[in-house]
Design a protein around this motif. Structure first.
Motif, PDB file in Angstrom:
ATOM      1  N   ARG A  80      15.435 -21.729  -3.946  1.00 16.08           N
ATOM      2  CA  ARG A  80      16.391 -22.387  -5.135  1.00 16.08           C
ATOM      3  C   ARG A  80      16.862 -23.596  -4.680  1.00 16.08           C
ATOM      4  NH1 ARG A  80      17.455 -18.196  -8.414  1.00 16.08           N
ATOM      5  NH2 ARG A  80      16.967 -15.905  -7.726  1.00 16.08           N
ATOM      6  N   ARG A  81      16.177 -24.326  -3.810  1.00 14.77           N
ATOM      7  CA  ARG A  81      17.045 -25.631  -3.173  1.00 14.77           C
ATOM      8  C   ARG A  81      16.634 -26.805  -4.237  1.00 14.77           C
ATOM      9  NH1 ARG A  81      14.788 -26.064   2.567  1.00 14.77           N
ATOM     10  NH2 ARG A  81      13.129 -24.843   1.639  1.00 14.77           N
ATOM     11  N   TRP A  82      15.518 -26.817  -4.969  1.00 18.61           N
ATOM     12  CA  TRP A  82      14.785 -27.961  -5.543  1.00 18.61           C
ATOM     13  C   TRP A  82      15.402 -27.787  -6.937  1.00 18.61           C
ATOM     14  CZ3 TRP A  82      12.437 -30.431  -2.071  1.00 18.61           C
ATOM     15  CH2 TRP A  82      12.162 -29.998  -0.706  1.00 18.61           C
ATOM     16  N   HIS A  83      16.515 -28.600  -7.344  1.00 15.28           N
ATOM     17  CA  HIS A  83      17.119 -28.657  -8.284  1.00 15.28           C
ATOM     18  C   HIS A  83      16.275 -29.265  -9.487  1.00 15.28           C
ATOM     19  CE1 HIS A  83      20.309 -26.540  -6.349  1.00 15.28           C
ATOM     20  NE2 HIS A  83      20.452 -27.271  -5.364  1.00 15.28           N
ATOM     21  N   ALA A  84      15.726 -30.311  -9.165  1.00 21.06           N
ATOM     22  CA  ALA A  84      14.995 -31.082 -10.253  1.00 21.06           C
ATOM     23  C   ALA A  84      14.100 -30.204 -10.874  1.00 21.06           C
ATOM     24  CB  ALA A  84      14.422 -32.197  -9.683  1.00 21.06           C
ATOM     25  N   VAL A  85      13.154 -29.415 -10.277  1.00 26.10           N
ATOM     26  CA  VAL A  85      12.330 -28.622 -10.651  1.00 26.10           C
ATOM     27  C   VAL A  85      12.883 -27.400 -11.584  1.00 26.10           C
ATOM     28  CG1 VAL A  85      10.415 -27.335 -10.074  1.00 26.10           C
ATOM     29  CG2 VAL A  85      10.958 -29.143  -8.751  1.00 26.10           C
ATOM     30  N   SER A  86      13.941 -26.704 -11.017  1.00 23.52           N
ATOM     31  CA  SER A  86      14.347 -25.809 -11.735  1.00 23.52           C
ATOM     32  C   SER A  86      14.855 -26.049 -12.933  1.00 23.52           C
ATOM     33  CB  SER A  86      15.345 -24.818 -10.805  1.00 23.52           C
ATOM     34  OG  SER A  86      16.521 -25.730 -10.313  1.00 23.52           O
ATOM     35  N   GLU A 130      24.989 -28.891  -9.675  1.00 25.40           N
ATOM     36  CA  GLU A 130      23.609 -29.599  -8.915  1.00 25.40           C
ATOM     37  C   GLU A 130      22.825 -30.078  -9.939  1.00 25.40           C
ATOM     38  OE1 GLU A 130      25.585 -26.574  -6.391  1.00 25.40           O
ATOM     39  OE2 GLU A 130      24.969 -26.490  -8.698  1.00 25.40           O
ATOM     40  N   ALA A 131      22.492 -29.558 -11.101  1.00 30.68           N
ATOM     41  CA  ALA A 131      21.598 -29.784 -12.019  1.00 30.68           C
ATOM     42  C   ALA A 131      21.913 -31.031 -12.660  1.00 30.68           C
ATOM     43  CB  ALA A 131      21.459 -28.886 -13.293  1.00 30.68           C
ATOM     44  N   ARG A 132      23.329 -31.626 -12.998  1.00 32.54           N
ATOM     45  CA  ARG A 132      24.079 -32.471 -13.309  1.00 32.54           C
ATOM     46  C   ARG A 132      23.614 -33.841 -12.582  1.00 32.54           C
ATOM     47  NH1 ARG A 132      27.752 -28.717 -15.068  1.00 32.54           N
ATOM     48  NH2 ARG A 132      28.062 -28.676 -17.200  1.00 32.54           N
ATOM     49  N   LEU A 174      16.185 -34.177   3.351  1.00 34.54           N
ATOM     50  CA  LEU A 174      17.233 -34.476   2.613  1.00 34.54           C
ATOM     51  C   LEU A 174      17.188 -34.213   1.228  1.00 34.54           C
ATOM     52  CD1 LEU A 174      17.463 -38.047   4.664  1.00 34.54           C
ATOM     53  CD2 LEU A 174      19.133 -36.031   4.980  1.00 34.54           C
ATOM     54  N   HIS A 175      16.224 -34.296   0.684  1.00 41.96           N
ATOM     55  CA  HIS A 175      16.160 -34.069  -0.944  1.00 41.96           C
ATOM     56  C   HIS A 175      16.391 -32.481  -1.010  1.00 41.96           C
ATOM     57  CE1 HIS A 175      13.744 -34.638  -4.602  1.00 41.96           C
ATOM     58  NE2 HIS A 175      14.268 -33.418  -4.736  1.00 41.96           N
ATOM     59  N   ALA A 176      16.036 -31.689  -0.374  1.00 46.75           N
ATOM     60  CA  ALA A 176      16.386 -30.319  -0.459  1.00 46.75           C
ATOM     61  C   ALA A 176      17.821 -29.910  -0.049  1.00 46.75           C
ATOM     62  CB  ALA A 176      15.523 -29.287   0.479  1.00 46.75           C
ATOM     63  N   GLU A 177      18.561 -30.692   0.600  1.00 46.29           N
ATOM     64  CA  GLU A 177      20.187 -30.689   1.051  1.00 46.29           C
ATOM     65  C   GLU A 177      20.716 -31.127  -0.042  1.00 46.29           C
ATOM     66  OE1 GLU A 177      21.053 -31.118   4.857  1.00 46.29           O
ATOM     67  OE2 GLU A 177      20.158 -29.564   5.925  1.00 46.29           O
ATOM     68  N   GLY A 178      20.147 -31.896  -0.826  1.00 47.76           N
ATOM     69  CA  GLY A 178      21.038 -32.756  -1.945  1.00 47.76           C
ATOM     70  C   GLY A 178      21.872 -33.822  -1.251  1.00 47.76           C
ATOM     71  N   LYS A 179      20.957 -34.611  -0.260  1.00 43.79           N
ATOM     72  CA  LYS A 179      21.631 -35.699   0.076  1.00 43.79           C
ATOM     73  C   LYS A 179      20.678 -36.966  -0.023  1.00 43.79           C
ATOM     74  CE  LYS A 179      23.710 -33.088   4.221  1.00 43.79           C
ATOM     75  NZ  LYS A 179      23.748 -32.918   5.472  1.00 43.79           N
ATOM     76  N   VAL A 217       8.633 -41.032  -5.536  1.00 43.08           N
ATOM     77  CA  VAL A 217       8.656 -39.529  -5.864  1.00 43.08           C
ATOM     78  C   VAL A 217      10.152 -38.932  -5.977  1.00 43.08           C
ATOM     79  CG1 VAL A 217       8.057 -37.263  -5.248  1.00 43.08           C
ATOM     80  CG2 VAL A 217       6.271 -39.052  -5.117  1.00 43.08           C
ATOM     81  N   HIS A 218      10.956 -39.232  -5.039  1.00 45.56           N
ATOM     82  CA  HIS A 218      12.341 -38.809  -4.887  1.00 45.56           C
ATOM     83  C   HIS A 218      13.267 -39.618  -5.921  1.00 45.56           C
ATOM     84  CE1 HIS A 218      11.749 -36.745  -1.044  1.00 45.56           C
ATOM     85  NE2 HIS A 218      11.373 -37.724  -0.325  1.00 45.56           N
ATOM     86  N   GLY A 219      12.731 -40.851  -6.357  1.00 45.09           N
ATOM     87  CA  GLY A 219      13.439 -41.776  -7.469  1.00 45.09           C
ATOM     88  C   GLY A 219      13.292 -40.805  -8.702  1.00 45.09           C
ATOM     89  N   LEU A 220      12.328 -40.160  -8.784  1.00 46.66           N
ATOM     90  CA  LEU A 220      12.047 -39.314 -10.108  1.00 46.66           C
ATOM     91  C   LEU A 220      13.133 -37.994 -10.443  1.00 46.66           C
ATOM     92  CD1 LEU A 220       8.239 -39.028 -10.078  1.00 46.66           C
ATOM     93  CD2 LEU A 220       9.510 -40.697 -11.708  1.00 46.66           C
ATOM     94  N   ALA A 221      13.777 -37.647  -9.182  1.00 47.19           N
ATOM     95  CA  ALA A 221      14.757 -36.853  -9.230  1.00 47.19           C
ATOM     96  C   ALA A 221      16.298 -37.227  -9.036  1.00 47.19           C
ATOM     97  CB  ALA A 221      14.585 -35.573  -7.946  1.00 47.19           C
TER      98      ALA A 221
END
Length: 500
Positions: free
Chosen positions: A217-223, A254-256, A77-82, A103-107
């Motif tokens: 390229r799915r992990w927007h918090a890292v990128s 996505e970054a926002r 779900l994290h990777a899909e932006g949900k 951990v998810h809350g950090l993103a």
């Protein structure tokens, strides 16, 4: 046999092959269908193959008491932006599941837990970000019993200024991980190196991280974090146009949505300050503050937007607001207790405070930063103190501060800070030595990484494993490093690189 073969395929990076083997295994009678579906879904998730979320959701729904399926589904779900669905999936009382929710809350703001215990390193990190635990308390609670624990503990140690301990943890993270996790590890290493002031090593780690991020390229918090750190280093190298382009390209919809976008906004504020656009710089810093307000994270060691906003306010003539912002950051940094954040806040407060009081704050900033490993931040404070001393006719004190700042900035690889220190030193009437062109900055990114690991006592085999290079190539790289640094062996590397 199919299960074991699939695991071996995953270890070799062949996630498509693993998925085929696991699909075949599902045609056999299996004692635990939920586990089989979970393994297949994880292989598809890691390999960025279609159907991963559906498979993991089916595994989770077939056994909602299976914490491993819940955690795996949460990352899909994290990777899909949900992120809105993640808290319900991880709603069990298991500390392990709650740690992953933290951990998810950090993103994602939607995944921030309403409460979290200090039973796990991820829970500790949550409280560190909130700012309701001190650095000394947090450091006592770190551990490294899993990859997630190691990464969460490394981030806590980083914010607490225990930078060498953070690097040691990150060096030991298993590199046989999915591209996204390897990218995160290298971004975290780069963040630690940046805080130390080792810009060359930070850039080398960001290069490796970028290679892995391009694979997934799915992990927007890292990128987004990667882009913020790289843009920050470009500013230190006086490459403002490149930094501006990178920030613009990284500011996607996505970054926002992720926490690390606040860091990108803060770097944009620094860019605009460097260009003299104080009004837009202030707006960028305040936008970072508004972005962070959606999370409960107030610790300035994680994001120091207030000090940047204070300097922009002062440049626009709003001294009262500038001092309010700076002193708020000083108060928060004192509560946290780590010297880097406090020294940076004191520096900003000194910059926006006139007269003797401002000088006193800058002197305190220098004293505090001397107790931290943050060499580049110390250089900044020394430059600001040198400017004030020169204006107050303390020429000898100004020259001493500025010469030290120039030396530190050059060792860190910050041409922008070195140029400012050099210019201010010339303004004192001194005849400064020429800007240094040799030393650690002559090393390539790979050479700098090898040298840094060797200086910390890592063997050739450990260096090869960490950097994913042939073991027999390490000694040749080290020989080139010795020639460039003018040293005879490993024992002299630490001093040559200025590594503690």
């Amino acid at each position: 046999m199919l299960d074991r073969a699939a695991q071996e395929a995953v270890n070799q990076g062949d996630t498509s092959g693993a998925a085929r083997l696991l699909w075949r295994a599902l045609r056999e009678p299996v004692a635990n269908p939920s586990r089989a579906l979970r393994l297949l879904g994880i292989a598809e998730l890691v390999g960025n193959l279609p159907g991963a979320t559906a498979r993991l959701r089916e595994a989770f729904q077939s056994d909602e008491d299976d914490a491993e399926s819940a955690v795996a589904l949460s990352y899909a779900l994290h990777a899909e932006g949900k992120p809105a669905e993640i808290p319900e999936v991880l709603s069990g009382s298991s500390p392990w599941a709650q740690a992953h929710l933290a951990v998810h809350g950090l993103a994602w703001q939607e995944a921030v837990p309403s409460s979290v215990s200090l039973d796990t390193p991820a829970g500790v990190l949550h409280h560190v970000m909130v700012g309701d635990i001190s650095a000394s308390e947090a450091v006592q609670l770190v551990s490294a019993d899993s990859t997630v624990s190691s990464l969460a503990s490394a981030m806590t140690l980083n914010l607490a200024d225990s930078l060498d301990a953070a690097l040691a943890l990150l060096d030991d993270v298993d590199r046989a991980q999915p591209p996204a996790l390897r990218a995160l590890t290298y971004v975290m290493r780069a963040n630690v190196q940046r805080r130390k002031g080792d810009l060359v090593c930070a850039r080398a780690d960001l290069t490796l991280a970028g290679d892995h991020l391009r694979q997934d390229r799915r992990w927007h918090a890292v990128s987004t974090w990667h882009a913020a750190l790289l843009a920050d280093i470009l500013l230190e190298e006086s490459r403002l146009d490149e930094a501006a382009l990178l920030i613009a390209e990284a500011s996607t919809d996505e970054a926002r949505r992720v926490w690390s976008y606040g860091g990108l906004l803060t770097v944009r504020g620094r860019l605009l300050t460097a260009r003299g656009d104080d009004h837009d710089a202030l707006e960028a810093f305040l936008a970072a503050g508004r972005h962070c307000a959606s999370w409960p994270y107030r610790n300035p060691a994680a994001l120091a937007w207030r000090s940047g906003a204070a300097l922009a306010c002062a440049a626009m003539g709003d001294g009262e607001r500038a001092r309010e912002l700076a002193l708020e950051e000083v108060s928060l940094a004192r509560a946290w207790g780590a010297p880097r954040a406090l020294g940076m806040a004191l520096r900003a407060a000194g910059r926006v405070t006139a007269g003797t009081a401002g000088r006193t704050l800058l002197e305190e900033a220098v004293r505090v930063l001397r107790c931290s490993p943050a060499r580049l931040e110390l250089a900044r404070a020394l430059v600001d103190l040198g400017v004030v001393l020169r204006r107050q006719a303390d020429t000898s004190g100004a020259r001493a501060s500025l010469r030290e700042a120039l030396d530190l900035a050059q060792k860190c690889g910050s041409s922008a800070m070195a140029a400012r220190a050099y210019s201010e030193l010339v303004a004192t009437g001194a005849g400064p030595r020429r800007m240094r062109q040799t030393g650690p900055t002559a090393l390539t990114p790979t050479e700098h990484q090898v040298a840094a690991l060797a200086a910390r006592g890592r063997s050739n085999e450990e260096i090869a494993s960490t950097l994913l290079m042939p073991a027999d190539a390490v000694e040749g790289v080290l020989s080139g490093i010795y020639r460039k640094l003018g040293v005879s062996g490993r024992l002299q590397l630490s001093e040559a690189l200025d590594v503690d």
